[in-house]
Write a protein that holds these residues in place. Structure first.
Motif, PDB file in Angstrom:
ATOM      1  N   THR A  48       0.777  -1.315  -0.016  1.00 48.89           N
ATOM      2  CA  THR A  48      -0.101   0.133  -0.138  1.00 48.89           C
ATOM      3  C   THR A  48       0.973   1.295  -0.055  1.00 48.89           C
ATOM      4  O   THR A  48       0.505   2.277  -0.540  1.00 48.89           O
ATOM      5  CB  THR A  48      -0.950   0.015   1.143  1.00 48.89           C
ATOM      6  OG1 THR A  48      -1.730  -1.139   1.509  1.00 48.89           O
ATOM      7  CG2 THR A  48      -1.932   1.203   1.138  1.00 48.89           C
ATOM      8  N   MET A  49       1.800   1.183   0.878  1.00 55.52           N
ATOM      9  CA  MET A  49       2.939   2.345   0.811  1.00 55.52           C
ATOM     10  C   MET A  49       3.441   2.521  -0.403  1.00 55.52           C
ATOM     11  O   MET A  49       3.595   3.617  -1.020  1.00 55.52           O
ATOM     12  CB  MET A  49       4.067   2.155   1.713  1.00 55.52           C
ATOM     13  CG  MET A  49       4.867   3.055   1.941  1.00 55.52           C
ATOM     14  SD  MET A  49       6.533   2.712   3.127  1.00 55.52           S
ATOM     15  CE  MET A  49       7.070   1.423   2.145  1.00 55.52           C
ATOM     16  N   LEU A  50       3.923   1.256  -1.218  1.00 51.81           N
ATOM     17  CA  LEU A  50       4.459   1.472  -2.365  1.00 51.81           C
ATOM     18  C   LEU A  50       3.336   2.195  -3.385  1.00 51.81           C
ATOM     19  O   LEU A  50       4.015   2.830  -4.544  1.00 51.81           O
ATOM     20  CB  LEU A  50       5.046   0.273  -3.048  1.00 51.81           C
ATOM     21  CG  LEU A  50       6.310  -0.317  -2.449  1.00 51.81           C
ATOM     22  CD1 LEU A  50       6.664  -1.868  -2.688  1.00 51.81           C
ATOM     23  CD2 LEU A  50       7.533   0.419  -2.658  1.00 51.81           C
ATOM     24  N   LEU A  51       2.224   1.722  -3.290  1.00 51.79           N
ATOM     25  CA  LEU A  51       1.269   2.080  -4.167  1.00 51.79           C
ATOM     26  C   LEU A  51       1.160   3.478  -4.169  1.00 51.79           C
ATOM     27  O   LEU A  51       0.937   4.470  -5.149  1.00 51.79           O
ATOM     28  CB  LEU A  51      -0.280   1.388  -3.885  1.00 51.79           C
ATOM     29  CG  LEU A  51      -1.189   1.580  -5.109  1.00 51.79           C
ATOM     30  CD1 LEU A  51      -0.848   1.004  -6.492  1.00 51.79           C
ATOM     31  CD2 LEU A  51      -2.331   0.925  -4.591  1.00 51.79           C
ATOM     32  N   ALA A  52       1.230   4.026  -3.014  1.00 50.96           N
ATOM     33  CA  ALA A  52       1.035   5.573  -2.929  1.00 50.96           C
ATOM     34  C   ALA A  52       2.070   6.184  -3.352  1.00 50.96           C
ATOM     35  O   ALA A  52       1.982   7.407  -3.927  1.00 50.96           O
ATOM     36  CB  ALA A  52       0.898   5.830  -1.441  1.00 50.96           C
ATOM     37  N   LEU A  70       2.997   8.182   6.365  1.00 50.58           N
ATOM     38  CA  LEU A  70       1.922   7.940   7.309  1.00 50.58           C
ATOM     39  C   LEU A  70       1.573   6.446   7.521  1.00 50.58           C
ATOM     40  O   LEU A  70       1.703   5.778   8.448  1.00 50.58           O
ATOM     41  CB  LEU A  70       0.785   8.589   7.047  1.00 50.58           C
ATOM     42  CG  LEU A  70      -0.553   8.617   8.270  1.00 50.58           C
ATOM     43  CD1 LEU A  70       0.065   9.181   9.404  1.00 50.58           C
ATOM     44  CD2 LEU A  70      -1.556   9.258   7.746  1.00 50.58           C
ATOM     45  N   ILE A  71       1.430   5.770   6.312  1.00 56.54           N
ATOM     46  CA  ILE A  71       1.463   4.372   6.108  1.00 56.54           C
ATOM     47  C   ILE A  71       2.484   3.612   6.735  1.00 56.54           C
ATOM     48  O   ILE A  71       2.355   2.848   7.380  1.00 56.54           O
ATOM     49  CB  ILE A  71       0.868   4.111   4.653  1.00 56.54           C
ATOM     50  CG1 ILE A  71      -0.309   4.528   4.190  1.00 56.54           C
ATOM     51  CG2 ILE A  71       0.757   2.576   4.652  1.00 56.54           C
ATOM     52  CD1 ILE A  71      -0.678   4.274   2.752  1.00 56.54           C
ATOM     53  N   ALA A  72       3.760   4.043   6.268  1.00 54.62           N
ATOM     54  CA  ALA A  72       4.951   3.402   6.651  1.00 54.62           C
ATOM     55  C   ALA A  72       4.912   3.542   8.186  1.00 54.62           C
ATOM     56  O   ALA A  72       5.417   2.536   8.894  1.00 54.62           O
ATOM     57  CB  ALA A  72       6.202   3.902   5.939  1.00 54.62           C
ATOM     58  N   LEU A  73       4.739   4.572   8.916  1.00 52.73           N
ATOM     59  CA  LEU A  73       4.865   4.754  10.451  1.00 52.73           C
ATOM     60  C   LEU A  73       3.843   3.897  11.093  1.00 52.73           C
ATOM     61  O   LEU A  73       4.142   3.192  12.116  1.00 52.73           O
ATOM     62  CB  LEU A  73       4.776   6.354  10.725  1.00 52.73           C
ATOM     63  CG  LEU A  73       5.867   7.153  10.378  1.00 52.73           C
ATOM     64  CD1 LEU A  73       5.509   8.690  10.782  1.00 52.73           C
ATOM     65  CD2 LEU A  73       7.307   6.660  11.006  1.00 52.73           C
ATOM     66  N   LEU A  74       2.603   3.980  10.601  1.00 51.55           N
ATOM     67  CA  LEU A  74       1.456   3.297  11.204  1.00 51.55           C
ATOM     68  C   LEU A  74       1.669   1.833  11.033  1.00 51.55           C
ATOM     69  O   LEU A  74       1.313   0.853  12.028  1.00 51.55           O
ATOM     70  CB  LEU A  74       0.107   3.780  10.726  1.00 51.55           C
ATOM     71  CG  LEU A  74      -0.287   5.199  10.935  1.00 51.55           C
ATOM     72  CD1 LEU A  74      -1.594   5.418  10.439  1.00 51.55           C
ATOM     73  CD2 LEU A  74      -0.539   5.064  12.670  1.00 51.55           C
ATOM     74  N   PHE A  76       4.316   0.125  10.740  1.00 47.58           N
ATOM     75  CA  PHE A  76       5.666  -0.396  11.476  1.00 47.58           C
ATOM     76  C   PHE A  76       5.277  -0.603  12.882  1.00 47.58           C
ATOM     77  O   PHE A  76       5.536  -1.467  13.537  1.00 47.58           O
ATOM     78  CB  PHE A  76       6.739   0.507  11.510  1.00 47.58           C
ATOM     79  CG  PHE A  76       7.764   0.272  12.188  1.00 47.58           C
ATOM     80  CD1 PHE A  76       8.758  -1.008  11.919  1.00 47.58           C
ATOM     81  CD2 PHE A  76       8.246   0.695  13.471  1.00 47.58           C
ATOM     82  CE1 PHE A  76       9.755  -1.329  12.571  1.00 47.58           C
ATOM     83  CE2 PHE A  76       9.283   0.644  14.363  1.00 47.58           C
ATOM     84  CZ  PHE A  76       9.970  -0.616  13.800  1.00 47.58           C
ATOM     85  N   VAL A  77       4.352   0.293  13.433  1.00 46.21           N
ATOM     86  CA  VAL A  77       4.024   0.234  14.815  1.00 46.21           C
ATOM     87  C   VAL A  77       3.138  -0.821  14.956  1.00 46.21           C
ATOM     88  O   VAL A  77       3.185  -1.506  16.216  1.00 46.21           O
ATOM     89  CB  VAL A  77       3.421   1.618  15.099  1.00 46.21           C
ATOM     90  CG1 VAL A  77       2.740   1.405  16.630  1.00 46.21           C
ATOM     91  CG2 VAL A  77       4.448   2.792  15.409  1.00 46.21           C
ATOM     92  N   SER A  78       2.028  -0.976  14.065  1.00 43.97           N
ATOM     93  CA  SER A  78       1.111  -1.856  14.185  1.00 43.97           C
ATOM     94  C   SER A  78       1.767  -3.585  14.076  1.00 43.97           C
ATOM     95  O   SER A  78       1.242  -4.302  14.694  1.00 43.97           O
ATOM     96  CB  SER A  78      -0.155  -1.861  13.105  1.00 43.97           C
ATOM     97  OG  SER A  78       0.581  -1.945  12.004  1.00 43.97           O
ATOM     98  N   THR A  79       2.628  -3.571  13.141  1.00 44.91           N
ATOM     99  CA  THR A  79       3.324  -4.771  13.124  1.00 44.91           C
ATOM    100  C   THR A  79       4.249  -5.118  14.245  1.00 44.91           C
ATOM    101  O   THR A  79       3.992  -6.327  14.936  1.00 44.91           O
ATOM    102  CB  THR A  79       4.464  -4.786  11.983  1.00 44.91           C
ATOM    103  OG1 THR A  79       3.804  -4.610  10.773  1.00 44.91           O
ATOM    104  CG2 THR A  79       5.171  -6.245  11.820  1.00 44.91           C
ATOM    105  N   ILE A  80       4.649  -4.218  15.016  1.00 49.93           N
ATOM    106  CA  ILE A  80       5.323  -4.547  16.347  1.00 49.93           C
ATOM    107  C   ILE A  80       4.544  -4.850  17.381  1.00 49.93           C
ATOM    108  O   ILE A  80       4.573  -5.781  18.078  1.00 49.93           O
ATOM    109  CB  ILE A  80       6.341  -3.196  16.883  1.00 49.93           C
ATOM    110  CG1 ILE A  80       7.260  -2.738  15.730  1.00 49.93           C
ATOM    111  CG2 ILE A  80       6.819  -3.359  18.216  1.00 49.93           C
ATOM    112  CD1 ILE A  80       8.246  -4.038  15.644  1.00 49.93           C
TER     113      ILE A  80
END
Length: 93
Positions: A48-52, A70-74, A76-80
């Motif tokens: 999704t980040m790459l698509l944006a 914003l997608i990358a930050l959210l 990463f946090v959700s994966t952790i």
């Protein structure tokens, strides 16, 4: 009349990312274990980040790049948080 190399590259990247998102969605739905589903979800937010980013290149707008950050930050946090939940059974100790 003729498409430039950048336009062709962006179109090819767009199609490849959509195919990858389709495969990730399939793995997310039929994944045999929770770990497979987490990995599919992690890959899905990266796609999704790459698509944006690809859309930002295509339309030449800065908003898409901000959205990708914003997608990358959210993501990463959700994966952790999900990984911590799968390992310990709780997110907050």
């Amino acid at each position: 009349m003729f498409a430039t190399l950048l336009e062709l590259s962006v179109a090819y990247a767009f199609i490849c990312i959509l195919v990858a998102m389709l495969f990730c969605t399939i793995r997310l739905v039929i994944g045999p274990s929770a770990h497979d589903r987490v990995l599919a979800l992690d890959t899905l937010w990266m796609c999704t980040m790459l698509l944006a980013i690809v859309l930002g290149i295509r339309f030449g707008s800065q908003v898409y790049f901000d959205f990708a950050m914003l997608i990358a930050l959210l993501g990463f946090v959700s994966t952790i948080a999900i990984a911590k939940f799968l390992m310990r059974g709780e997110v907050i100790e």
